[in-house]
Scaffold this motif. Structure first.
Motif, PDB file in Angstrom:
ATOM      1  N   THR A 292       0.842  -1.195   0.000  1.00  0.00           N
ATOM      2  CA  THR A 292       0.000   0.000   0.000  1.00  0.00           C
ATOM      3  C   THR A 292       0.877   1.244   0.000  1.00  0.00           C
ATOM      4  O   THR A 292       2.099   1.155   0.151  1.00  0.00           O
ATOM      5  CB  THR A 292      -0.925   0.045   1.229  1.00  0.00           C
ATOM      6  OG1 THR A 292      -0.158   0.403   2.396  1.00  0.00           O
ATOM      7  CG2 THR A 292      -1.618  -1.284   1.470  1.00  0.00           C
ATOM      8  N   ARG A 293       0.224   2.387  -0.128  1.00  0.00           N
ATOM      9  CA  ARG A 293       0.924   3.672   0.014  1.00  0.00           C
ATOM     10  C   ARG A 293       0.513   4.364   1.308  1.00  0.00           C
ATOM     11  O   ARG A 293       0.596   5.585   1.428  1.00  0.00           O
ATOM     12  CB  ARG A 293       0.630   4.550  -1.197  1.00  0.00           C
ATOM     13  CG  ARG A 293       1.318   4.073  -2.458  1.00  0.00           C
ATOM     14  CD  ARG A 293       1.233   5.066  -3.584  1.00  0.00           C
ATOM     15  NE  ARG A 293      -0.083   5.106  -4.189  1.00  0.00           N
ATOM     16  CZ  ARG A 293      -0.415   5.899  -5.192  1.00  0.00           C
ATOM     17  NH1 ARG A 293       0.463   6.743  -5.698  1.00  0.00           N
ATOM     18  NH2 ARG A 293      -1.638   5.867  -5.703  1.00  0.00           N
TER      19      ARG A 293
ATOM     20  N   LEU B 281       5.981   1.902   4.749  1.00  0.00           N
ATOM     21  CA  LEU B 281       4.585   1.882   4.334  1.00  0.00           C
ATOM     22  C   LEU B 281       3.939   0.611   4.845  1.00  0.00           C
ATOM     23  O   LEU B 281       4.608  -0.414   5.065  1.00  0.00           O
ATOM     24  CB  LEU B 281       4.476   1.944   2.809  1.00  0.00           C
ATOM     25  CG  LEU B 281       5.125   3.152   2.121  1.00  0.00           C
ATOM     26  CD1 LEU B 281       5.045   2.998   0.606  1.00  0.00           C
ATOM     27  CD2 LEU B 281       4.434   4.444   2.546  1.00  0.00           C
TER      28      LEU B 281
END
Length: 356
Positions: free
Chosen positions: A169-170, A263
């Motif tokens: 994910t970011r 992250l």
């Protein structure tokens, strides 16, 4: 319903005295293509109640198909689309089933499901979508069979990811001091959303078991994992005051930290059902509860996430009161047991002295 528009030179004859034109003067294709396509599901449903003309337009299947796919990308999978096609009203009925959260007590249908007709649900489909700030993190469809003895006798649990699966994910990792962690977790609770729709293919019904926004976000102090919890409260079917009076469908998203840029990585997503004593309910028990919820009437009030969170908080309060009652009862029983043991000990000593 009247929508104010700027009249063109070709529609001056239809302009009202106040300078606004009635929507009925617009061609149906314009309304359907340029107006209704810009609405979300709840607004489109409300528009359908405004007039006979709009009612005939808002039922267009393409409108609801696009709304379902944009709201829940998982519904675009071939298996889910095939199942939705069998719904009465197709995507419109599916949206009506899946959009409302279970925020108030639902009404059971006349055909209250029992344990004898569970063969009518040999499997159910989970369509799950996880977003961060409106951006899709992952979307997945899982089919769970329910007819085997293993499923019905084991604790109910649906896992979306395999043990070695990792979803990057970011999402920034909440790393820092205690205050920063608390702030980061609070921000995540506002920016994450999850939808877990359970679909009964045989009954052509669906229900959303997620609270839309998290009810809890916690960072483990030792492992550093972030656990995001979503939940919905369902009627358990037990007597009032019993552990199964109400149950929770709990969705837990477990995230670790990536190497390099810190992250979050999604490592586990699972659905379980627990009673008020924290006991994981078995597959057969959970299936009966889900069947009842699927066949029940959806009631939605206010903002979805606020209603779901409020109902969950009320559930926690009732659960806490139940625990306190149990502790008081067990404390009283312990005192009585100790008293009886003391009396028995005194009696034994007296008996030994008397008959020695």
């Amino acid at each position: 319903m009247d929508i104010a528009i700027i009249p063109s030179s070709t529609s001056l004859s239809t302009v009202h005295h106040d300078g606004a034109a009635s929507i009925s003067t617009l061609h149906s294709d314009i309304i359907q293509t340029h107006i209704l396509t810009r609405l979300d599901g709840p607004t489109l449903a409300s528009v359908g109640c405004a007039s006979a003309q709009l009612n005939s337009l808002y039922t267009e299947e393409t409108l609801w198909t696009n709304i379902c796919h944009s709201t829940w990308p998982s519904t675009s999978s071939p298996r889910v689309r095939q199942v939705i096609a069998d719904f009465h009203g197709a995507h419109r009925s599916f949206f009506a089933d899946s959009f409302p959260l279970i925020t108030t007590t639902y009404n059971s249908s006349p055909s209250n499901p029992g344990t004898d007709d569970l063969h009518r649900t040999p499997e159910f489909i989970s369509a799950v979508d996880f977003h961060y700030r409106g951006e899709l993190i992952f979307s997945k469809v899982v089919v769970t069979e329910t007819s085997s003895g293993w499923f019905r006798c084991s604790p109910f649990r649906v896992d979306l990811l395999h043990p070695k699966d990792i979803v990057p994910t970011r999402i920034p990792y909440p790393n820092g001091n205690e205050i920063d962690d608390e702030t980061a977790c609070r921000n995540l609770a506002e920016e994450l959303t999850l939808s877990w729709i359970v679909i009964d293919p045989m009954g052509s019904r669906a229900i959303n078991l997620s609270s839309h926004k998290p009810v809890s976000v916690q960072r483990h102090w030792l492992s550093g994992e972030v656990r995001v919890g979503f939940a919905s409260v369902l009627e358990g079917g037990g007597d009032k005051g019993s552990s199964t009076e109400s149950v929770t469908c709990d969705v837990v998203v477990t995230c670790g930290v990536s190497q390099g840029p810190e992250l979050l990585q999604v490592r586990e997503v699972c659905l379980t059902v627990e009673d008020m004593d924290g006991r994981h309910m078995k597959g057969k028990e959970s299936l009966v509860i889900l069947r009842k919820a699927l066949e029940g009437k959806r009631v939605n009030s206010g903002r979805r996430e606020m209603g779901g969170r409020k109902r969950y908080e009320e559930y926690l309060e009732r659960k806490m009161r139940r625990i306190e009652r149990k502790v008081r009862t067990e404390g009283t029983l312990d005192i009585l047991s100790a008293s009886l043991l003391g009396v028995s000990a005194v009696f034994c000593i007296f008996w030994v002295i008397m008959f020695k």
